[in-house]
Design a protein around this motif. Sequence first.
Motif, PDB file in Angstrom:
ATOM      1  N   ASP A 186      40.671 -54.030  58.007  1.00  0.00           N
ATOM      2  CA  ASP A 186      40.329 -52.776  57.318  1.00  0.00           C
ATOM      3  C   ASP A 186      39.917 -52.861  56.130  1.00  0.00           C
ATOM      4  N   MET A 187      40.425 -53.828  55.414  1.00  0.00           N
ATOM      5  CA  MET A 187      40.350 -53.855  53.921  1.00  0.00           C
ATOM      6  C   MET A 187      38.453 -54.556  53.923  1.00  0.00           C
ATOM      7  N   LEU A 188      38.326 -55.392  54.857  1.00  0.00           N
ATOM      8  CA  LEU A 188      37.005 -55.700  54.705  1.00  0.00           C
ATOM      9  C   LEU A 188      36.028 -54.897  55.193  1.00  0.00           C
ATOM     10  N   GLU A 189      36.482 -54.118  56.016  1.00  0.00           N
ATOM     11  CA  GLU A 189      35.566 -52.940  56.369  1.00  0.00           C
ATOM     12  C   GLU A 189      34.935 -52.080  55.278  1.00  0.00           C
ATOM     13  N   ARG A 190      36.113 -51.726  54.509  1.00  0.00           N
ATOM     14  CA  ARG A 190      35.812 -51.009  53.383  1.00  0.00           C
ATOM     15  C   ARG A 190      35.228 -51.730  51.979  1.00  0.00           C
ATOM     16  N   LEU A 191      35.374 -52.996  52.003  1.00  0.00           N
ATOM     17  CA  LEU A 191      34.743 -53.500  51.082  1.00  0.00           C
ATOM     18  C   LEU A 191      33.280 -53.693  51.319  1.00  0.00           C
ATOM     19  N   GLN A 192      32.987 -54.060  52.636  1.00  0.00           N
ATOM     20  CA  GLN A 192      31.594 -53.995  53.128  1.00  0.00           C
ATOM     21  C   GLN A 192      30.738 -52.791  52.777  1.00  0.00           C
ATOM     22  N   ARG A 193      31.334 -51.728  53.111  1.00  0.00           N
ATOM     23  CA  ARG A 193      30.928 -50.351  52.926  1.00  0.00           C
ATOM     24  C   ARG A 193      30.689 -50.156  51.256  1.00  0.00           C
ATOM     25  N   ALA A 194      31.449 -50.559  50.588  1.00  0.00           N
ATOM     26  CA  ALA A 194      31.566 -50.359  49.110  1.00  0.00           C
ATOM     27  C   ALA A 194      30.325 -51.379  48.676  1.00  0.00           C
ATOM     28  N   PHE A 195      30.196 -52.619  49.109  1.00  0.00           N
ATOM     29  CA  PHE A 195      29.162 -53.409  48.605  1.00  0.00           C
ATOM     30  C   PHE A 195      27.904 -53.034  49.015  1.00  0.00           C
ATOM     31  N   THR A 196      27.762 -52.416  50.285  1.00  0.00           N
ATOM     32  CA  THR A 196      26.430 -51.929  50.893  1.00  0.00           C
ATOM     33  C   THR A 196      26.029 -50.741  49.982  1.00  0.00           C
ATOM     34  N   ALA A 197      27.074 -49.991  49.690  1.00  0.00           N
ATOM     35  CA  ALA A 197      26.648 -48.651  48.867  1.00  0.00           C
ATOM     36  C   ALA A 197      26.227 -49.049  47.362  1.00  0.00           C
ATOM     37  N   GLN A 198      26.864 -50.023  46.894  1.00  0.00           N
ATOM     38  CA  GLN A 198      26.318 -50.702  45.752  1.00  0.00           C
ATOM     39  C   GLN A 198      25.097 -51.315  45.604  1.00  0.00           C
ATOM     40  N   GLN A 199      24.712 -52.021  46.457  1.00  0.00           N
ATOM     41  CA  GLN A 199      23.198 -52.787  46.773  1.00  0.00           C
ATOM     42  C   GLN A 199      22.083 -51.377  46.770  1.00  0.00           C
ATOM     43  N   ARG A 200      22.689 -50.511  47.658  1.00  0.00           N
ATOM     44  CA  ARG A 200      21.776 -49.474  47.766  1.00  0.00           C
ATOM     45  C   ARG A 200      21.602 -48.844  46.460  1.00  0.00           C
ATOM     46  N   PHE A 201      22.488 -48.443  45.737  1.00  0.00           N
ATOM     47  CA  PHE A 201      22.530 -47.709  44.551  1.00  0.00           C
ATOM     48  C   PHE A 201      21.618 -48.647  43.439  1.00  0.00           C
ATOM     49  N   VAL A 202      21.876 -49.747  43.542  1.00  0.00           N
ATOM     50  CA  VAL A 202      21.058 -50.740  42.627  1.00  0.00           C
ATOM     51  C   VAL A 202      19.700 -50.730  42.902  1.00  0.00           C
ATOM     52  N   GLY A 203      19.117 -50.667  44.106  1.00  0.00           N
ATOM     53  CA  GLY A 203      17.969 -50.744  44.456  1.00  0.00           C
ATOM     54  C   GLY A 203      17.313 -49.129  44.172  1.00  0.00           C
ATOM     55  N   ASN A 204      18.107 -48.170  44.273  1.00  0.00           N
ATOM     56  CA  ASN A 204      17.420 -46.890  43.788  1.00  0.00           C
ATOM     57  C   ASN A 204      17.581 -46.805  42.497  1.00  0.00           C
ATOM     58  N   ALA A 205      18.508 -47.066  41.660  1.00  0.00           N
ATOM     59  CA  ALA A 205      18.454 -47.129  40.114  1.00  0.00           C
ATOM     60  C   ALA A 205      17.354 -48.129  39.770  1.00  0.00           C
ATOM     61  N   SER A 206      17.067 -49.031  40.363  1.00  0.00           N
ATOM     62  CA  SER A 206      16.078 -50.126  39.948  1.00  0.00           C
ATOM     63  C   SER A 206      14.566 -49.199  40.044  1.00  0.00           C
ATOM     64  N   LEU A 255      20.312 -54.397  35.435  1.00  0.00           N
ATOM     65  CA  LEU A 255      20.186 -54.406  36.991  1.00  0.00           C
ATOM     66  C   LEU A 255      20.336 -55.894  37.582  1.00  0.00           C
ATOM     67  N   LEU A 256      20.032 -57.040  36.783  1.00  0.00           N
ATOM     68  CA  LEU A 256      20.128 -58.138  36.964  1.00  0.00           C
ATOM     69  C   LEU A 256      21.675 -58.537  37.059  1.00  0.00           C
ATOM     70  N   LEU A 257      22.368 -57.980  36.012  1.00  0.00           N
ATOM     71  CA  LEU A 257      23.816 -58.277  36.095  1.00  0.00           C
ATOM     72  C   LEU A 257      24.458 -57.659  37.184  1.00  0.00           C
ATOM     73  N   ALA A 258      23.990 -56.502  37.291  1.00  0.00           N
ATOM     74  CA  ALA A 258      24.612 -55.982  38.727  1.00  0.00           C
ATOM     75  C   ALA A 258      24.594 -56.738  39.929  1.00  0.00           C
ATOM     76  N   ARG A 259      23.324 -57.309  40.169  1.00  0.00           N
ATOM     77  CA  ARG A 259      23.121 -57.970  41.262  1.00  0.00           C
ATOM     78  C   ARG A 259      23.738 -59.504  41.111  1.00  0.00           C
ATOM     79  N   SER A 260      23.739 -59.992  40.212  1.00  0.00           N
ATOM     80  CA  SER A 260      24.184 -61.397  40.106  1.00  0.00           C
ATOM     81  C   SER A 260      25.859 -61.372  40.231  1.00  0.00           C
ATOM     82  N   ASP A 261      26.433 -60.052  39.928  1.00  0.00           N
ATOM     83  CA  ASP A 261      28.107 -60.252  40.275  1.00  0.00           C
ATOM     84  C   ASP A 261      28.453 -60.268  41.670  1.00  0.00           C
ATOM     85  N   ASN A 262      27.529 -60.395  42.669  1.00  0.00           N
ATOM     86  CA  ASN A 262      27.786 -60.510  43.941  1.00  0.00           C
ATOM     87  C   ASN A 262      27.528 -62.278  44.539  1.00  0.00           C
TER      88      ASN A 262
END
Length: 416
Positions: A186-206, A255-262
Amino acid sequence: MAAAPAPPQAPPKPTWDPRRPQAPFPWLRPTIRIRLTLLYGGMFLIAGILLLSIIYLLAAQAINTGNQPPFKIASGAEIKVTSDACPAVNNANNIPLSDFNDAISNCIDKQRQAALDNLLSRSLLALLGLAVIAFAFGYAMAGRVLSPLGRITRTARAVAGSDLSRRIELDGPDDELKELADTFDDMLERLQRAFTAQQRFVGNASHELRTPLAINRTLLEVHLSDPNAPMELQQLGKTLLATNERSEQLVEGLLLLARSDNQIVERKPVDLAEVAEQAIDQVHAEAEGKGVVIRGEQKPAVVQGNGVLLERIALNLVQNAVRYNVAEGGWVEVTTEVQHGHAVLVVSNTGPVVPAYEIDNLFEPFRRLRTERTGSDKGVGLGLSIVRSVARAHGGHIAAQPREGGGLVMRVTLPV
């Protein structure tokens, strides 16, 4: 007179309970404590029964051996007493009766002691054999019981390597380990959704942040290209263009800092020597303008990672080494090599004296030695922060060390 409106009714209670359903008899749940208790209690009982049986057989054999008469009476012309175990009674006719009885008692005692010694030695051998069997069986059973923990550990390692799609999906009895595995899934499921949302946000913000800045830069460049524009307007345009360029650098850095944290998912072979050479070529003109000599030997050091991000590591370090240098006679040394199974990039430079207690502050965003980074025209204050994030994303690390006489030694270590 109109009737008063009826008070609003309470919303219906939900029929679904998000909590885990409770078993009708929770004390019958096959928990690990109960399973281990039954397992090791049963093993102890079986070992005790086997040991008791072996001791019983050995004792019966010892008693049977001890019941053998130590002497025999032979009839003939005269009664003679003979014994194989007690030679002293063979000549019983020539010794007194008291000595004869003492010899028989000593013989019986020796025979009993020999039987007890034989029983003890065989019992110890049986105990040693049962101990070896018990340890081997217990090791096998413990491995079987704890095998779900190994599965959880392997999944955690895979997740640490940025594979958030992995799940444990543990089967078996509904015990504590299965509950732990389900919670981890369950924790991994939530983390995956959070990282997916973060990547989507980084792309939109870019896209949203780069577009207006690019438009502003284009408009300013168009106005500055007008030869009839007043001098004051051209000066203002250049100032705004520099500010816009600084904002673009800041956005790119964030944006590069946000992407490189993963963690880096797609990895390809990248030679740090080539990355360092490209960074040196890009900074060569700036170094010549400041009178800084760039030197060093770049040996092949191939790592698995993202080439763009690794080039950013080398470029940021070399740029900082050139910009934060001495006014005259400065140099920057860039070396790459493989040491102890790791690829190492070292960037050393002359420059101002850096206290050791200020080293950690250099890697914080928007921080500079004794000042705020954003107050300087040498950069946007994210260079070393990006370097540290990219190094961590590749499973490596960066260490900084002050040089004697001024300057720094930046050492990036990445797994091969």
